[in-house]
Design a protein around this motif. Sequence first.
Motif, PDB file in Angstrom:
ATOM      1  N   ALA A   1      -6.896   7.711 -13.685  1.00  0.00           N
ATOM      2  CA  ALA A   1      -7.368   6.320 -13.742  1.00  0.00           C
ATOM      3  C   ALA A   1      -6.315   5.423 -14.374  1.00  0.00           C
ATOM      4  N   GLY A   2      -5.660   5.912 -15.448  1.00  0.00           N
ATOM      5  CA  GLY A   2      -4.605   5.128 -16.083  1.00  0.00           C
ATOM      6  C   GLY A   2      -3.448   4.887 -15.146  1.00  0.00           C
ATOM      7  N   GLN A   3      -3.097   5.907 -14.367  1.00  0.00           N
ATOM      8  CA  GLN A   3      -2.038   5.760 -13.373  1.00  0.00           C
ATOM      9  C   GLN A   3      -2.426   4.732 -12.318  1.00  0.00           C
ATOM     10  N   CYS A   4      -3.661   4.817 -11.849  1.00  0.00           N
ATOM     11  CA  CYS A   4      -4.136   3.857 -10.835  1.00  0.00           C
ATOM     12  C   CYS A   4      -4.122   2.432 -11.374  1.00  0.00           C
ATOM     13  N   GLN A   5      -4.526   2.262 -12.625  1.00  0.00           N
ATOM     14  CA  GLN A   5      -4.553   0.921 -13.208  1.00  0.00           C
ATOM     15  C   GLN A   5      -3.145   0.372 -13.360  1.00  0.00           C
ATOM     16  N   GLN A   6      -2.215   1.218 -13.760  1.00  0.00           N
ATOM     17  CA  GLN A   6      -0.839   0.768 -13.944  1.00  0.00           C
ATOM     18  C   GLN A   6      -0.190   0.406 -12.611  1.00  0.00           C
ATOM     19  N   ASN A   7      -0.567   1.101 -11.542  1.00  0.00           N
ATOM     20  CA  ASN A   7       0.092   0.920 -10.251  1.00  0.00           C
ATOM     21  C   ASN A   7      -0.550  -0.147  -9.372  1.00  0.00           C
ATOM     22  N   ASN A   8      -1.664  -0.712  -9.811  1.00  0.00           N
ATOM     23  CA  ASN A   8      -2.387  -1.670  -8.972  1.00  0.00           C
ATOM     24  C   ASN A   8      -2.590  -2.980  -9.705  1.00  0.00           C
ATOM     25  N   ARG A   9      -2.362  -4.061  -8.979  1.00  0.00           N
ATOM     26  CA  ARG A   9      -2.501  -5.390  -9.564  1.00  0.00           C
ATOM     27  C   ARG A   9      -3.943  -5.685  -9.916  1.00  0.00           C
ATOM     28  N   TYR A  10      -4.874  -5.231  -9.070  1.00  0.00           N
ATOM     29  CA  TYR A  10      -6.279  -5.575  -9.245  1.00  0.00           C
ATOM     30  C   TYR A  10      -7.085  -4.337  -9.635  1.00  0.00           C
ATOM     31  N   ALA A  11      -7.985  -4.520 -10.575  1.00  0.00           N
ATOM     32  CA  ALA A  11      -8.801  -3.406 -11.057  1.00  0.00           C
ATOM     33  C   ALA A  11      -9.637  -2.797  -9.945  1.00  0.00           C
TER      34      ALA A  11
ATOM     35  N   LEU B   1       0.832  -1.194   0.000  1.00  0.00           N
ATOM     36  CA  LEU B   1       0.000   0.000   0.000  1.00  0.00           C
ATOM     37  C   LEU B   1       0.871   1.250   0.000  1.00  0.00           C
ATOM     38  N   ARG B   2       1.929   1.234   0.807  1.00  0.00           N
ATOM     39  CA  ARG B   2       2.821   2.394   0.879  1.00  0.00           C
ATOM     40  C   ARG B   2       3.467   2.671  -0.472  1.00  0.00           C
ATOM     41  N   SER B   3       3.851   1.614  -1.183  1.00  0.00           N
ATOM     42  CA  SER B   3       4.501   1.796  -2.480  1.00  0.00           C
ATOM     43  C   SER B   3       3.520   2.351  -3.517  1.00  0.00           C
ATOM     44  N   LEU B   4       2.241   2.008  -3.357  1.00  0.00           N
ATOM     45  CA  LEU B   4       1.249   2.446  -4.339  1.00  0.00           C
ATOM     46  C   LEU B   4       0.818   3.889  -4.120  1.00  0.00           C
ATOM     47  N   ILE B   5       0.705   4.315  -2.858  1.00  0.00           N
ATOM     48  CA  ILE B   5       0.216   5.666  -2.593  1.00  0.00           C
ATOM     49  C   ILE B   5       1.334   6.696  -2.686  1.00  0.00           C
ATOM     50  N   SER B   6       2.573   6.218  -2.922  1.00  0.00           N
ATOM     51  CA  SER B   6       3.684   7.153  -3.036  1.00  0.00           C
ATOM     52  C   SER B   6       3.746   7.791  -4.420  1.00  0.00           C
ATOM     53  N   GLY B   7       2.780   7.474  -5.283  1.00  0.00           N
ATOM     54  CA  GLY B   7       2.773   8.009  -6.639  1.00  0.00           C
ATOM     55  C   GLY B   7       2.350   9.470  -6.678  1.00  0.00           C
ATOM     56  N   ASP B   8       2.115   9.954  -7.861  1.00  0.00           N
ATOM     57  CA  ASP B   8       1.783  11.357  -8.079  1.00  0.00           C
ATOM     58  C   ASP B   8       0.341  11.632  -7.655  1.00  0.00           C
ATOM     59  N   ASN B   9       0.188  12.427  -6.597  1.00  0.00           N
ATOM     60  CA  ASN B   9      -1.144  12.786  -6.104  1.00  0.00           C
ATOM     61  C   ASN B   9      -1.440  14.265  -6.342  1.00  0.00           C
ATOM     62  N   SER B  10      -0.740  14.867  -7.294  1.00  0.00           N
ATOM     63  CA  SER B  10      -0.910  16.299  -7.520  1.00  0.00           C
ATOM     64  C   SER B  10      -2.329  16.647  -7.967  1.00  0.00           C
ATOM     65  N   LEU B  11      -2.976  15.755  -8.731  1.00  0.00           N
ATOM     66  CA  LEU B  11      -4.340  16.028  -9.160  1.00  0.00           C
ATOM     67  C   LEU B  11      -5.264  16.161  -7.963  1.00  0.00           C
TER      68      LEU B  11
END
Length: 621
Positions: free
Chosen positions: A298-308, A264-274
Amino acid sequence: MAPSADPQLNALPLVRDLPAADRRALFAAANERHLEASEILFHQGETYTGKIYLLLSGEIGIRRQNGMQYSTAPGELLGLSNYLDKSAYHSTATALAPAQLLEIPGDELKQLESAHPAIADLISRVIAERIRRRSWRSQVEHGPLAQPVRGIMKSPLSTCRVGLSLREAFSIMQERKIGSLGVLDDQDELFGVLTYAGLAEALALKGATPEQPLDRATCDTPRTIDSSSPIWQVHDLLASYNTKYLIVIENERPVGLVSQTDLLRSLISGDNSLLERIDQAGDLTECRQHYEALYQYAGQCQQNNRYASQAVRLLSHAHLRLQRRVVQLTLDEMAPEHGPPPCRYALLIMGSGGRQEMLLNPDQDNGLIIDDRDGEPDSATLNWFEQFAEKLNPNLDQAGYILCPGNIMARNPMYRKTLSQWQQQLNHLIDKPNMKGAIWSNIMFDFDTLYGDDTLTYTLRRHLLDNLQKNHRLLDYMVEHDAEGKPAIGLFNRLVTSDAEEEKGSIDIKRNGLRIIADAARVYALANAISQRNTLDRLKSLVHRGVLSADLVDAVSFAYEELLDMILQNQIQQKQTQQPLDKRIYPEKLNEQQRSMLRMAMRAIKRLQDKLQGQFGRAAF
């Protein structure tokens, strides 16, 4: 020799975990069959023989109609698809070497599924595994999920030696404030994992003493992953083992730990500027700009997460954040002329928003609860909320969330009531159910707080759940409404597509797939007073309550993930190419692996729908 008496048969992975009585019942219904090398079990196009086969030994080659070939190992079920839908065989099965099989009549297996839930679970387990194997995202080659595990693991792993006593190991765990301890043997290889649960079980149930040295009986089997493995494999293994962490191995030595929290920590460390820009939006024009940019998020979320489902939940949080900003702007707009809210209230969001399952183009489904717990609000108070709703719904529309075609919105007096009025309306629905009320309930009953006082929402939800426990008849109507949608699988293993001219050849994945799962999860959850709204959360809770089996839910959850991923990917592509957004898939545009997965997913959904309709609906009684 009777099949049930064969130790090798009992050791097959598919059946060895069946309770003995269920295994005996299955074997009693079966006949043994022998194939010589090159002998054909069934031909492509051959009419279904009414049998399903379990491979005991040898090897069977499968050749599909598209030319794809693969071989099966002992423990595989052959003819499962045909058993499920009575279709003709769509592949040819040939013995590659002498083979022994169990031949099980389909009609008898159907009866066994009804009489022996463990056997029904076995079939569901096979379906889940086949959906997983045929997933088009079975491997991820690019992006954050393709990075090695060593980048997110905790290091070093806390360890101790195998000769340590239980008391000493417990003291180490307390001193270091850790919940698990790797246990090493004399060669520094991982012997096992000690947890507080393992300590308690050893002392309370296995007769161990505090001075007893650590051994196999007190340690859990270590669940490991190589440090070079991609992060997406962590997702799969954590789910497969139903565990919270994995031991990371490098050169056959434990070097670290990776947990669900690390993921979870690795996934939420992405770009949250929006999301930050959404909170700072100064007007509705800026809100609309952020809405139009959500497809990129949405594309960023899909790329960063194993499950839809994880990606869609994050996307839903962004939608809800944006809608809350619109609410705040509307309150600011109200303030000069009408002042602040005159009493406590809860702005409800319903449907996919309440379930946190919003895709790229959700419409509005909202309502208002006005607090009357301290007395009936006066006309001025009611007028304030009327004015608020009359401004809010158009403002949300201007921000991108179109007005609800069914007028399920706060500006409609039917969806703007005091708490007491909402409770009375629910009482009427439950006491005097009909189909119109069932259709309304399938949208309304996923309500959650979008803005305001959540205690009002909680009170209304508790009232709903408590009263449904006394009278299930409304749920029966809700199931009948659900039955109007069918999984898109028909005779001869064919995917059922639309005949409408503008939609010809397509499948409405929401109506003929996802909605069926969501409807079933809702009914089961309401019947068992489960308060979660999210579909997968509901399904997990139903497993924990013992209402649905873990194997059935696994199969349905895999199907849900795959269909949701298809829709999300399709909508992102449509947005990128400026096409109208929909929830349709055209099977002819899929490859054979994707079509095969889609067929198996629809079978899993049909099993859930059949089970639901067997337990609810007026026809069930």
